[in-house]
Design a protein around this motif. Structure first.
Motif, mmCIF file in Angstrom:
data_model
loop_
_atom_site.group_PDB
_atom_site.id
_atom_site.type_symbol
_atom_site.label_atom_id
_atom_site.label_comp_id
_atom_site.label_asym_id
_atom_site.label_seq_id
_atom_site.Cartn_x
_atom_site.Cartn_y
_atom_site.Cartn_z
ATOM 1 N N UNK A 210 -3.720 -11.969 2.286
ATOM 2 C CA UNK A 210 -2.309 -12.025 2.620
ATOM 3 C C UNK A 210 -1.740 -13.426 2.704
ATOM 4 N N UNK A 211 -2.584 -14.418 2.520
ATOM 5 C CA UNK A 211 -2.163 -15.817 2.622
ATOM 6 C C UNK A 211 -2.565 -16.606 1.381
ATOM 7 N N UNK A 212 -2.734 -15.920 0.270
ATOM 8 C CA UNK A 212 -3.126 -16.617 -0.956
ATOM 9 C C UNK A 212 -1.883 -17.218 -1.608
ATOM 10 N N UNK A 213 -1.805 -18.536 -1.708
ATOM 11 C CA UNK A 213 -0.573 -19.172 -2.170
ATOM 12 C C UNK A 213 -0.415 -19.154 -3.680
ATOM 13 N N UNK A 214 0.821 -19.188 -4.105
ATOM 14 C CA UNK A 214 1.152 -19.456 -5.492
ATOM 15 C C UNK A 214 1.202 -20.974 -5.640
ATOM 16 N N UNK A 215 0.435 -21.515 -6.567
ATOM 17 C CA UNK A 215 0.391 -22.953 -6.785
ATOM 18 C C UNK A 215 1.283 -23.337 -7.957
ATOM 19 N N UNK A 216 2.147 -24.317 -7.749
ATOM 20 C CA UNK A 216 3.010 -24.843 -8.807
ATOM 21 C C UNK A 216 2.626 -26.301 -9.023
ATOM 22 N N UNK A 217 2.134 -26.620 -10.220
ATOM 23 C CA UNK A 217 1.718 -27.975 -10.520
ATOM 24 C C UNK A 217 2.602 -28.593 -11.582
#
Length: 300
Positions: free
Chosen positions: A111-118
């Protein structure tokens, strides 16, 4: 001898370094004291990872839009911004810092897995993080970056062109010219970007004037633009998390074929191209980038 003496004298008179702005927030991420910011108090997490010569504040137009529906985090990678400068300035080291930051922020669990934007070279960092810890990541967006070690940046011989004391003199002289900073910004950002006022100039200039910044800059130029081998990036195709590729349609840092090639390489849907945007899409086109992030978040 005259030029060398003049350079050494100028460097001595300009040796005093700037201080970071007051009120910055820090956390220990792996072995690096890391500056960060957060926006929003509810919703799924999004973590923003900047590219070379950028920092947390580069996201200041995009992050508030995302914060309407997400908890947004951004960090200064070591070597840039106001985090502790500690080499080597490689993708491996940046990724360790990023994964350490996720741990410090209590992100990556159910429930806390982030979307990563690089962004730009930050694309390699989020790609590497997804390869190392796929179970902790909710999705990955490569924004204006192909994650490759053959991508944009100065030629490999560049590091041999300037030597001290001349490189230090030229850097300090260049940073003192507002018009030069504005011209680089305008070329990378395009006409849709807000013009740089005094605060904007300070945002881009000061991180290169704080203690340790010059030494880190020379080290980073020596390492080259951070990136991964093509075969390593292609491994992302086998990581079963949502992925997307977003580029400015007028980004001349990369070739016209790069967005499509990148999407195919990582097994992402066709790339999103933002009309009229160049390389700093999060500044020139924050609403379009936010829409792309929301689209990815819906399937994460």
């Amino acid at each position: 001898m005259v030029v060398t003496t003049a350079s050494l004298t100028y460097n001595a008179f300009t040796a005093r370094r700037a201080q970071p702005p007051k009120g910055l927030r820090y956390v220990q991420a792996a072995d690096i004291r890391t500056r960060y910011r957060t926006w929003g108090t509810s919703g799924s997490p999004v973590v923003l990872v900047h590219g070379a010569f950028e920092q947390v504040d580069t996201w200041s137009r995009l992050a508030p839009l995302l914060a309407r529906d997400h908890r947004v985090y951004a960090l200064d990678l070591t070597g840039d911004g106001y985090s502790e400068r500690r080499g080597p300035y490689t993708v491996d080291h940046f990724t360790r810092q990023l994964v350490g930051f996720l741990t410090a922020m209590h992100l990556g669990g159910p429930g806390e897995r982030p979307l990563l934007v690089g962004h730009s070279s930050g694309a390699a960092v989020v790609a590497d993080a997804a390869l190392r810890a796929p179970g902790r990541i909710g999705g990955v967006m490569l924004l204006d970056g192909d994650a490759l070690n053959t991508g944009a940046g100065p030629p490999s011989a560049f590091k041999y062109v300037l030597i001290d004391p001349y490189r230090t003199s030229l850097l300090r002289l260049g940073l003192g010219v507002d018009g030069l900073i504005r011209s680089v910004y305008d070329a990378q950002c395009g006409p849709a970007c807000p013009p740089l006022n005094a605060a904007g100039l300070d945002q881009w200039r000061r991180p290169l004037e704080v203690p340790g910044a010059e030494a880190a800059l020379w080290s980073m130029l020596g390492e080259g633009v951070p990136g991964l081998p093509a075969g390593e990036v292609a491994r992302l195709a086998g990581v079963h998390i949502p992925k997307s590729v977003v580029f400015g349609a007028q980004d001349d840092v990369f070739s016209k074929q790069t967005p499509q090639q990148t999407a195919q390489r990582i097994d992402a849907p066709p790339p999103t191209l933002i009309p009229g945007a160049r390389h700093l899409t999060m500044i020139s086109s924050p609403r379009q980038v936010a829409a792309a992030v929301e689209s990815l978040a819906r399937v994460s």
